[in-house]
Design a protein around this motif. Structure first.
Motif, short mmCIF file in Angstrom:
data_model
loop_
_atom_site.label_atom_id
_atom_site.label_comp_id
_atom_site.label_asym_id
_atom_site.label_seq_id
_atom_site.Cartn_x
_atom_site.Cartn_y
_atom_site.Cartn_z
N ALA A 192 0.83 -1.22 0.00
CA ALA A 192 0.00 0.00 0.00
C ALA A 192 0.86 1.26 0.00
CB ALA A 192 -0.98 0.00 1.17
N GLY A 193 1.42 1.56 -1.17
CA GLY A 193 2.32 2.70 -1.26
C GLY A 193 1.90 3.82 -2.18
N TYR A 194 0.77 3.68 -2.87
CA TYR A 194 0.38 4.71 -3.84
C TYR A 194 -0.36 5.87 -3.17
CZ TYR A 194 1.59 1.63 -7.74
OH TYR A 194 2.27 0.83 -8.63
N HIS A 195 -0.11 7.07 -3.70
CA HIS A 195 -0.82 8.24 -3.19
C HIS A 195 -2.33 8.11 -3.36
CE1 HIS A 195 3.02 10.82 -3.51
NE2 HIS A 195 2.69 10.74 -2.24
N ARG A 196 -2.77 7.41 -4.39
CA ARG A 196 -4.22 7.28 -4.60
C ARG A 196 -4.90 6.51 -3.46
NH1 ARG A 196 -1.76 4.61 -9.07
NH2 ARG A 196 -1.90 2.33 -9.02
N TYR A 197 -4.15 5.63 -2.79
CA TYR A 197 -4.71 4.96 -1.61
C TYR A 197 -4.98 5.99 -0.50
CZ TYR A 197 -2.81 0.69 -3.79
OH TYR A 197 -2.50 -0.34 -4.65
N TYR A 214 -2.84 -1.74 9.30
CA TYR A 214 -1.41 -1.99 9.43
C TYR A 214 -0.65 -1.64 8.15
CZ TYR A 214 -2.46 -4.54 13.73
OH TYR A 214 -2.90 -4.89 14.99
N LYS A 215 -1.39 -1.45 7.07
CA LYS A 215 -0.75 -1.08 5.80
C LYS A 215 -0.81 0.43 5.59
CE LYS A 215 -3.20 -4.49 3.85
NZ LYS A 215 -3.75 -5.45 2.86
N LEU A 216 -1.95 1.01 5.88
CA LEU A 216 -2.11 2.46 5.83
C LEU A 216 -2.55 2.92 7.21
CD1 LEU A 216 -2.27 5.15 4.32
CD2 LEU A 216 -4.52 4.49 3.47
N ARG A 217 -1.59 3.42 7.98
CA ARG A 217 -1.85 3.83 9.37
C ARG A 217 -2.04 5.35 9.39
NH1 ARG A 217 -0.65 1.88 14.51
NH2 ARG A 217 -1.34 -0.10 13.59
N LEU A 219 1.67 5.77 4.50
CA LEU A 219 1.67 4.66 3.56
C LEU A 219 2.74 3.63 3.94
CD1 LEU A 219 1.44 6.87 0.35
CD2 LEU A 219 -0.36 5.32 1.12
N LYS A 220 2.50 2.37 3.61
CA LYS A 220 3.46 1.27 3.86
C LYS A 220 3.87 1.20 5.33
CE LYS A 220 5.50 1.24 -0.77
NZ LYS A 220 6.69 1.52 -1.57
N TYR A 221 2.92 1.41 6.22
CA TYR A 221 3.25 1.45 7.64
C TYR A 221 3.96 0.17 8.10
CZ TYR A 221 2.60 1.23 12.70
OH TYR A 221 2.83 1.09 14.04
N LEU A 222 3.37 -0.99 7.82
CA LEU A 222 3.94 -2.24 8.32
C LEU A 222 5.32 -2.51 7.73
CD1 LEU A 222 3.39 -4.75 10.08
CD2 LEU A 222 2.54 -5.89 8.02
N LEU A 223 5.49 -2.28 6.45
CA LEU A 223 6.79 -2.51 5.81
C LEU A 223 7.86 -1.60 6.41
CD1 LEU A 223 8.38 -3.94 3.50
CD2 LEU A 223 7.82 -1.94 2.08
N LYS A 224 7.53 -0.34 6.59
CA LYS A 224 8.52 0.62 7.10
C LYS A 224 8.88 0.32 8.56
CE LYS A 224 8.15 4.96 5.78
NZ LYS A 224 7.59 6.30 5.48
#
Length: 644
Positions: free
Chosen positions: A371-376, A529-532, A536-541
């Motif tokens: 979940a890294g796109y600005h459109r999200y 957990y993906k978009l907190r 964006l990319k909360y869990l990955l980061k």
């Protein structure tokens, strides 16, 4: 990595035709070729293979067969769990004559038939001929990393890694599908199963095709499900993601040739390089591409990542003259109209990398999976604050915003505000889909000729995207958006771009973020957990914070943009205007001259940023001049763009 081709027809197969179909793919496999031909009473079979040696440099040549020669395989890709599968098959009595991952597929097919596909962890496109059953199986990997096309003619069937192989079939006619151009203008690509040519089809990701006695059956063998799973807690998700992703990188480091990584300086590629550095004794070789236009240049971030992990770093800057030189090469390798301008730096960074290595890892797929796109983020904002923003949609404020000129900067504020505010009154599916479109109905209406509009009026290209948004089992908007992207934009645009650009330079590209175990796991992770909040990319980061230098961890999403907007207002304007307004272009019957002039004029004045629309039109016309107007004998990437 390799190139494959094959032909089944009534009567005898002409060996020269099969050779030409295969040799036109030599860029995918410069290290050798092989053929298998077999005549049956009612039809003949031919398989061709071009090899790029990565694993088992001595005994891995193809086509490859089982012990008695009843099963023959041509294969493009890598099976990352081949060692475990080989050990299992050996215990069952299978004998191996090579160290390659290819041979595993043959023996696995003997055990499980088409069900072998569920056992493979890898990227692949292959064709397997079963002589005893007189049956052909062709299959493509789960996410669509590797391409596979097929041609259905009168009493014949053919397949290949790239469409250009079919041009050598005696029966092939370069007839264009009008609806394919319609799809292309909305999406910047032609979606599966369609292609630009009649009788030619893409095999969709996660599908296989069976040819038996002239009959064809296409089946799906895998699906990812975005549903609302029970929350297991952030600690569990971080630990499991770390375990899966580290293993996904590790198993992609198996190689008998030198390898490295693409490094943009973004979150995804930095994490991949950081994990690689943990497993390798020598420095990771890294490769980056940048621009002289400051807002599009990420080389300083790539340098930060390189210094952090002490990589052996190489970089290059793309300039407008490079673009014009590249156009015929890109058109040749992409086979059909394709309008993602980031194919330019992707090709050039692949060319740079190939001077030093034969294989690279990349961070592709990170935006879709994590979940890294600005459109999200835009969808999140609209879902939470739509009542607050909605009054602006009907106020003089919106008229003022729509009147603002648009710069060509990668994150231009006025352009983003227009897109955001003008979409707020749409239902969620239509709103999200609108972010993905190049042309909209309004601009298409003043661009198309009445004749072409009549031909395609029954088709609405956004429905290709909408069916996936509505098919998703997720109750969250984010899950639906991710599922849509994973099924459409990722395989049709991103992975197509990377495969053609890398293989044009005989470079294998592996994508650890698209390990199906990682994809399936992330689909089960709750959206928060993906978009907190707005991160964006909360869990990955959070999971890989130790691999991210502060300058990269805290930077905003940049995107892999190309400064074509600036180029179309300056260095490339005259060239583009000449091509798009020439009599030859207008006479094709697709577009009204006034519509093209309006796009050019509005872009030149800075009224709108039409750069992607102009690029889409330019690539379509140059594709016609290359693949339709030229004789087959003249089709070569060495053609000058000025001679088209």
């Amino acid at each position: 990595m390799c190139g494959i081709a094959g032909w089944i027809k009534k009567g005898k197969i002409e060996k020269k035709v099969l050779e030409n179909m295969t040799r036109v793919l030599s860029h995918r496999g410069p290290d050798g070729e092989g053929f298998y031909m077999n005549e049956n009473p009612s039809f003949s079979v031919g398989l061709g293979h071009r090899r790029l040696k990565i694993i088992d440099l001595v005994t891995g040549d193809q086509p490859m067969s089982n012990e008695d020669g009843s099963i023959w395989l041509v294969y493009n890709g890598e099976v990352y769990n081949f060692k475990e599968l080989r050990e299992e098959l050996t215990k069952k009595g299978h004998r191996f004559s090579s160290r390659s991952d290819t041979e595993v597929i043959i023996h696995l097919y003997e055990e499980e038939g088409e069900n072998l596909l569920s056992r493979i962890n890898g990227m692949f496109a292959f064709a397997l001929w079963d002589e005893k059953k007189k049956k052909l199986l062709i299959a493509r990997d789960r996410l669509g990393i590797k391409p596979l096309y097929y041609y259905v003619g009168e009493k014949e069937f053919a397949f290949a890694s790239e469409i250009k192989s079919f041009l050598h079939l005696p029966s092939f006619n370069r007839e264009i599908k009008g609806e394919a151009i319609h799809y292309y203008l909305f999406l910047q690509y032609i979606p599966s199963p369609h292609t630009i040519f009649k009788k030619v089809w893409k095999l969709p990701p996660a599908h296989y095709l069976l040819w038996e006695d002239g009959k064809i059956r296409v089946e799906k063998y895998w699906e990812v499900e975005y549903r609302d799973y029970p929350d297991k807690g952030e600690k569990y998700y971080r630990e499991r993601l770390r375990e899966l992703l580290e293993d996904a990188v590790k198993i992609r480091l198996v190689s008998d040739v030198p390898f490295g990584a693409f490094l943009s300086g973004g979150i995804d590629s930095t994490i991949v390089v950081g994990v690689m550095a943990d497993y390798l004794k020598e420095p990771v070789r890294t490769f980056s591409m940048g621009f002289d236009v400051a807002s599009f240049n990420e080389l300083h971030y790539a340098k930060v990542a390189s210094e952090t992990f002490q990589t052996e770093h190489h970089e290059f800057r793309v300039k407008p003259p490079n673009v014009l030189e590249l156009l015929p090469i890109l058109i040749w390798h992409y086979d059909e109209p394709f309008a993602d301008p980031s194919s330019i730096p992707t090709y050039m960074v692949s060319q740079l990398a190939r001077r030093y290595v034969t294989m690279v890892l990349s961070g592709d797929g990170g935006d879709e999976v994590f979940a890294g796109y600005h459109r999200y983020l835009a969808e999140r904002l609209l879902s939470l604050f739509r009542p607050f923003f909605f009054p602006f949609h009907f106020s003089p404020f919106l008229s003022f915003i729509n009147s603002l000129p648009e710069s060509t900067r990668i994150n231009d504020l006025s352009r983003r505000l227009k897109r955001f505010l003008n979409r707020m009154d749409l239902p969620s599916a239509e709103r999200y889909i609108s972010w993905l479109l190049i042309f909209d109905l309004e601009r298409i209406s003043w661009l198309y000729t009445s004749e072409f509009e009549k031909k395609v009026k029954e088709i609405y290209p956004p429905d290709f995207l909408k069916k996936y948004f509505e098919k998703s089992l997720s109750l969250s908007t984010l899950g639906r958006c991710q599922y849509t992207d994973l099924k459409t934009y990722l395989p049709e645009d991103i992975l197509t771009k990377v495969d053609r650009a890398s293989m044009a330079n005989s470079l294998e590209c592996r994508v650890p973020f698209l390990d199906h175990r990682v994809v399936e796991f992330m689909a089960s992770v709750p959206p928060h957990y993906k978009l907190r909040g707005f991160l964006l990319k909360y869990l990955l980061k959070k999971t890989f914070k130790d691999k991210l230098p502060p300058k990269i961890y805290f930077r905003g999403k940049h995107g892999f943009g190309v400064p074509i907007g600036k180029w179309f207002r300056e260095e490339l304007y005259a060239f583009t205007e000449k091509i798009l307004l020439e009599k030859r272009t207008i006479s094709r019957g697709y577009f009204k001259r006034k519509g093209i002039e309006r796009l050019l004029e509005e872009h030149k004045r800075g009224r709108f940023d039409h750069s992607h629309r102009l690029w889409t039109l330019l690539m379509l016309e140059l594709w016609h001049r290359f693949y339709i107007d030229q004789r087959l004998s003249n089709l070569t990437p060495s053609i000058s763009v000025y001679s088209l």
